[in-house]
Design a protein around this motif. Structure first.
Motif, PDB file in Angstrom:
ATOM      1  N   ALA A 204      10.556 -38.534 -62.646  1.00 32.63           N
ATOM      2  CA  ALA A 204       9.709 -39.525 -61.737  1.00 32.63           C
ATOM      3  C   ALA A 204       8.573 -38.552 -60.945  1.00 32.63           C
ATOM      4  O   ALA A 204       8.904 -37.408 -60.530  1.00 32.63           O
ATOM      5  N   PRO A 205       7.572 -39.051 -60.517  1.00 31.56           N
ATOM      6  CA  PRO A 205       6.510 -38.533 -59.888  1.00 31.56           C
ATOM      7  C   PRO A 205       6.689 -37.871 -58.634  1.00 31.56           C
ATOM      8  O   PRO A 205       5.934 -37.217 -58.060  1.00 31.56           O
ATOM      9  N   HIS A 206       8.053 -37.978 -58.080  1.00 33.82           N
ATOM     10  CA  HIS A 206       8.153 -37.391 -56.713  1.00 33.82           C
ATOM     11  C   HIS A 206       9.471 -36.434 -56.879  1.00 33.82           C
ATOM     12  O   HIS A 206       9.640 -35.823 -55.971  1.00 33.82           O
ATOM     13  N   ALA A 207       9.941 -36.106 -58.049  1.00 29.91           N
ATOM     14  CA  ALA A 207      10.915 -35.327 -58.252  1.00 29.91           C
ATOM     15  C   ALA A 207      10.924 -33.831 -57.926  1.00 29.91           C
ATOM     16  O   ALA A 207       9.856 -33.360 -58.444  1.00 29.91           O
ATOM     17  N   LEU A 208      12.110 -33.057 -57.686  1.00 27.51           N
ATOM     18  CA  LEU A 208      12.152 -31.715 -57.761  1.00 27.51           C
ATOM     19  C   LEU A 208      12.975 -31.194 -58.923  1.00 27.51           C
ATOM     20  O   LEU A 208      14.150 -31.890 -59.082  1.00 27.51           O
ATOM     21  N   VAL A 209      12.404 -30.484 -59.815  1.00 33.41           N
ATOM     22  CA  VAL A 209      13.419 -30.019 -60.733  1.00 33.41           C
ATOM     23  C   VAL A 209      13.620 -28.575 -60.692  1.00 33.41           C
ATOM     24  O   VAL A 209      12.620 -27.691 -60.515  1.00 33.41           O
TER      25      VAL A 209
END
Length: 308
Positions: A204-209
């Motif tokens: 997703a374009p807002h995610a933290l990995v």
């Protein structure tokens, strides 16, 4: 000399104290008030010996962690000294410290980089570190859903995670593939994978990995597609990350990742201003001596306090 066991660490140090210790340590390092010793690995006959350490004058401690790796199994010991007298203070079993400090540092990163109102965690790997991350992430962010990918985890994983996190078992799902990463707000990879675990285009374009599973230059958990999409890549220490993290070492040179790397100390101190706009942000951990010595210092100080 005092010896502090893993069982003692678990009673002496809370997850909140671990988080506070990581915040103070990285703030000190970012301000030039603490120093780290990079990991040194030596091996022969299938036995690997590794050492790493730190000097933290504000906390009054310095020391080193020494550990063996045999057949993929780790055993850790820390030797702690006083920065005031130079005298040895204690030895510590460091399996518990390693578990606590690794997850606490990821939580610290997430406090600065995770999307607001994060609710869903995708966990790749449900070993010691995976479970510790799930526990601390739910505790600090109020997550409401965990999807877990781990083909090797034993039966009863959902019940174990429910016990650790306090979430109802119905909100924890074991999945057979990683295609669901696109539904997650936070993704934690805590595996021993040698190749990327999922397609970075699906995130997703807002995610933290947060990739915390490897500190070896020939293995990686994240692919080039995700590295290319990331706005920034947080690391504990550029010197160690750029030599140890396979996710960075094996990346296509054309990605020019150097401009995306930001040290955690700069984020914590505010010297690096994190954009308020939603974006993919990565954290690549390798584990640094600063974390171990800071938390060992807390365990030692809490032990002294418990005896007074």
């Amino acid at each position: 000399m005092l010896h502090i066991t893993d069982a003692m660490v678990d009673t002496l140090v809370s997850t909140d104290q671990a988080l506070q210790a990581m915040h103070r340590a990285f703030a000190a390092f970012g301000a030039g008030e603490a120093a780290m010793q990079a990991r040194e690995r030596t091996d022969a006959g299938g036995v690997k010996l590794s050492t790493l350490g730190a000097v933290i004058p504000a906390q009054g401690v310095t020391g080193a962690k020494v550990y063996t790796t045999i057949a993929g199994q780790f055993n850790f010991v820390i030797l702690l000294f006083s920065t005031e007298t130079g005298a040895p203070l204690a030895t510590l079993d460091a399996n518990a410290i390693t578990r606590l400090r690794t997850a606490a540092t990821t939580v610290l990163v997430a406090q600065h980089l995770a999307p607001a109102n994060a609710r869903r965690l995708f966990l790749c790997g449900a070993g010691v570190q995976g479970l510790a991350h799930a526990q601390q992430m739910v505790q600090h962010f109020g997550l409401q859903r965990i999807d877990v990918f781990d083909p090797y985890a034993p039966n009863g994983l959902e019940a174990r995670l429910a016990q650790l996190t306090g979430l109802p078992e119905t909100q924890i799902r074991r999945v057979a593939h990683t295609q669901g990463v696109g539904e997650a707000d936070i993704i934690v990879t805590a595996s021993r994978a040698k190749e990327p675990l999922f397609n970075g285009e699906h995130v997703a374009p807002h995610a933290l990995v947060a990739a915390i599973g490897s500190s070896l230059p020939h293995t990686r958990e994240l692919d080039d597609a995700l590295l290319a999409r990331a706005q920034l890549i947080a690391v504990e220490w550029k010197k160690q990350a750029t030599s140890e993290a396979g996710d960075l070492v094996l990346a296509d040179p054309g990605l020019s990742l150097a401009g995306k790397l930001v040290e955690l100390g700069d984020i914590v101190s505010g010297r690096y201003a994190v954009s308020a706009q939603p974006a993919i942000r990565l954290y690549k951990a390798v584990g640094v001596g600063l974390e171990d010595i800071a938390l060992a210092g807390v365990a030692y100080q809490n032990y002294l306090a418990s005896q007074s």
